[in-house]
Scaffold this motif. Structure first.
Motif, mmCIF file in Angstrom:
data_model
loop_
_atom_site.group_PDB
_atom_site.id
_atom_site.type_symbol
_atom_site.label_atom_id
_atom_site.label_comp_id
_atom_site.label_asym_id
_atom_site.label_seq_id
_atom_site.Cartn_x
_atom_site.Cartn_y
_atom_site.Cartn_z
ATOM 1 N N THR A 66 0.837 -1.201 0.000
ATOM 2 C CA THR A 66 0.000 0.000 0.000
ATOM 3 C C THR A 66 0.872 1.251 0.000
ATOM 4 O OG1 THR A 66 -1.714 -1.216 1.190
ATOM 5 C CG2 THR A 66 -1.921 1.176 1.143
ATOM 6 N N LEU A 67 1.948 1.244 0.774
ATOM 7 C CA LEU A 67 2.859 2.392 0.810
ATOM 8 C C LEU A 67 3.433 2.657 -0.581
ATOM 9 C CD1 LEU A 67 4.376 4.591 2.364
ATOM 10 C CD2 LEU A 67 6.103 2.873 2.961
ATOM 11 N N GLN A 68 3.824 1.604 -1.294
ATOM 12 C CA GLN A 68 4.345 1.784 -2.653
ATOM 13 C C GLN A 68 3.275 2.386 -3.566
ATOM 14 O OE1 GLN A 68 5.599 -2.241 -3.384
ATOM 15 N NE2 GLN A 68 7.645 -1.911 -2.559
ATOM 16 N N GLN A 69 2.027 1.950 -3.419
ATOM 17 C CA GLN A 69 0.940 2.485 -4.237
ATOM 18 C C GLN A 69 0.671 3.952 -3.893
ATOM 19 O OE1 GLN A 69 -2.040 -0.438 -3.209
ATOM 20 N NE2 GLN A 69 -1.589 -1.691 -5.003
ATOM 21 N N VAL A 70 0.741 4.296 -2.608
ATOM 22 C CA VAL A 70 0.541 5.677 -2.166
ATOM 23 C C VAL A 70 1.647 6.565 -2.747
ATOM 24 C CG1 VAL A 70 0.677 7.183 -0.123
ATOM 25 C CG2 VAL A 70 -0.789 5.140 -0.094
ATOM 26 N N GLN A 71 2.890 6.096 -2.673
ATOM 27 C CA GLN A 71 4.007 6.891 -3.197
ATOM 28 C C GLN A 71 3.902 7.059 -4.711
ATOM 29 O OE1 GLN A 71 7.103 4.559 -1.358
ATOM 30 N NE2 GLN A 71 7.315 5.997 0.337
ATOM 31 N N ALA A 72 3.436 6.027 -5.408
ATOM 32 C CA ALA A 72 3.238 6.130 -6.862
ATOM 33 C C ALA A 72 2.152 7.157 -7.170
ATOM 34 C CB ALA A 72 2.884 4.767 -7.451
ATOM 35 N N ALA A 73 1.096 7.182 -6.360
ATOM 36 C CA ALA A 73 0.015 8.155 -6.563
ATOM 37 C C ALA A 73 0.531 9.574 -6.340
ATOM 38 C CB ALA A 73 -1.157 7.859 -5.621
ATOM 39 N N LEU A 74 1.376 9.752 -5.331
ATOM 40 C CA LEU A 74 1.961 11.084 -5.093
ATOM 41 C C LEU A 74 2.825 11.507 -6.282
ATOM 42 C CD1 LEU A 74 2.793 10.693 -1.301
ATOM 43 C CD2 LEU A 74 1.206 12.353 -2.300
ATOM 44 N N ARG A 75 3.550 10.561 -6.893
ATOM 45 C CA ARG A 75 4.348 10.889 -8.095
ATOM 46 C C ARG A 75 3.422 11.289 -9.247
ATOM 47 N NH1 ARG A 75 7.390 6.667 -6.088
ATOM 48 N NH2 ARG A 75 6.458 5.122 -7.472
ATOM 49 N N ARG A 76 2.265 10.599 -9.375
ATOM 50 C CA ARG A 76 1.318 10.960 -10.443
ATOM 51 C C ARG A 76 0.769 12.363 -10.222
ATOM 52 N NH1 ARG A 76 -0.053 5.619 -9.558
ATOM 53 N NH2 ARG A 76 -2.019 6.095 -8.528
ATOM 54 N N ILE A 77 0.572 12.754 -8.966
ATOM 55 C CA ILE A 77 0.122 14.123 -8.680
ATOM 56 C C ILE A 77 1.186 15.102 -9.175
ATOM 57 C CG2 ILE A 77 -0.262 15.814 -6.831
ATOM 58 C CD1 ILE A 77 -1.767 13.574 -5.301
ATOM 59 N N GLU A 78 2.444 14.825 -8.843
ATOM 60 C CA GLU A 78 3.546 15.710 -9.277
ATOM 61 C C GLU A 78 3.659 15.759 -10.796
ATOM 62 O OE1 GLU A 78 5.068 17.730 -7.126
ATOM 63 O OE2 GLU A 78 3.752 16.768 -5.647
ATOM 64 N N ASN A 79 3.383 14.628 -11.458
ATOM 65 C CA ASN A 79 3.494 14.554 -12.923
ATOM 66 C C ASN A 79 2.260 15.106 -13.640
ATOM 67 O OD1 ASN A 79 5.928 13.240 -12.559
ATOM 68 N ND2 ASN A 79 5.049 11.205 -12.787
ATOM 69 N N GLY A 80 1.201 15.385 -12.881
ATOM 70 C CA GLY A 80 -0.021 15.891 -13.499
ATOM 71 C C GLY A 80 -0.894 14.803 -14.109
ATOM 72 N N ALA A 99 -12.454 6.294 -2.128
ATOM 73 C CA ALA A 99 -12.286 5.050 -1.364
ATOM 74 C C ALA A 99 -10.828 4.618 -1.300
ATOM 75 C CB ALA A 99 -13.128 3.936 -1.983
ATOM 76 N N ALA A 100 -10.111 4.779 -2.406
ATOM 77 C CA ALA A 100 -8.704 4.368 -2.493
ATOM 78 C C ALA A 100 -7.942 5.432 -3.277
ATOM 79 C CB ALA A 100 -8.592 3.011 -3.190
ATOM 80 N N PRO A 101 -7.496 6.487 -2.589
ATOM 81 C CA PRO A 101 -6.855 7.600 -3.307
ATOM 82 C C PRO A 101 -5.593 7.213 -4.055
ATOM 83 C CG PRO A 101 -6.727 7.925 -0.914
ATOM 84 C CD PRO A 101 -7.576 6.715 -1.153
ATOM 85 N N TRP A 102 -5.063 6.026 -3.801
ATOM 86 C CA TRP A 102 -3.865 5.547 -4.508
ATOM 87 C C TRP A 102 -4.216 4.781 -5.780
ATOM 88 C CZ3 TRP A 102 -5.450 3.912 0.306
ATOM 89 C CH2 TRP A 102 -6.038 2.648 0.350
ATOM 90 N N ALA A 103 -5.517 4.657 -6.091
ATOM 91 C CA ALA A 103 -5.947 3.868 -7.255
ATOM 92 C C ALA A 103 -5.242 4.347 -8.527
ATOM 93 C CB ALA A 103 -7.460 3.968 -7.430
ATOM 94 N N ALA A 104 -4.755 3.376 -9.301
ATOM 95 C CA ALA A 104 -4.036 3.681 -10.541
ATOM 96 C C ALA A 104 -4.869 3.345 -11.776
ATOM 97 C CB ALA A 104 -2.717 2.923 -10.583
ATOM 98 N N TYR A 105 -5.982 2.643 -11.568
ATOM 99 C CA TYR A 105 -6.803 2.188 -12.689
ATOM 100 C C TYR A 105 -8.272 2.503 -12.423
ATOM 101 C CZ TYR A 105 -2.563 -0.514 -13.413
ATOM 102 O OH TYR A 105 -1.251 -0.878 -13.575
ATOM 103 N N CYS A 106 -9.019 2.734 -13.497
ATOM 104 C CA CYS A 106 -10.464 2.886 -13.374
ATOM 105 C C CYS A 106 -11.052 1.537 -12.953
ATOM 106 C CB CYS A 106 -11.078 3.365 -14.691
ATOM 107 S SG CYS A 106 -10.932 2.169 -16.040
ATOM 108 N N ILE A 107 -12.287 1.532 -12.518
ATOM 109 C CA ILE A 107 -12.911 0.301 -12.026
ATOM 110 C C ILE A 107 -12.905 -0.786 -13.099
ATOM 111 C CG2 ILE A 107 -15.107 -0.712 -11.278
ATOM 112 C CD1 ILE A 107 -15.632 1.925 -9.777
#
Length: 123
Positions: A66-80, A99-107
């Motif tokens: 989960t931490l890795q997914q959270v950090q990846a989401a933060l990088r996506r925020i920085e990348n736009g 529900a899952a702010p780290w989500a990388a994919y649509c449902i």
């Protein structure tokens, strides 16, 4: 996609999650070490220690993922690119991000990925 949503609120939630998960992992490592020392001191309780140790490592594994997914989401925020599905660039549903702010994919794509990763039944 970022223009339509309050990215800062997601970023704040992700940063808080990152801190919480990092603290859990540090605690789990210390707890795991203490249990190993205790188990060595009292071999009679080793089965209880083994079970508890296994639970701690399983929790740490989930926290690490989960931490890795959270950090990846933060990088996506920085990348736009936060809020965009990694497969097709389409929007990730706001309810999913809530529900899952780290989500990388649509449902739709997440369901496909989950189905593809499930072991196939054997006859």
């Amino acid at each position: 996609m970022q223009g339509d949503m309050d990215v800062n609120s997601y970023k704040q939630r992700l940063l808080e999650l990152e801190a919480t998960l990092s603290n859990h992992l540090r605690r789990d490592v210390v707890s795991g070490r203490e249990q190993l020392i205790d188990a060595a001191a009292d071999a009679g309780d080793s089965s209880v220690a083994d079970e508890s140790e296994g639970e701690n490592f399983a929790e740490a594994e989930v926290d690490t993922t989960t931490l890795q997914q959270v950090q990846a989401a933060l990088r996506r925020i920085e990348n736009g690119t936060y809020g965009q599905c990694l497969l097709d660039g389409g929007p990730i549903e706001p309810k999913r991000l809530d529900a899952a702010p780290w989500a990388a994919y649509c449902i739709r794509h997440q369901k496909r990925l989950d189905a593809a990763s499930r072991p196939k039944p054997t006859l």
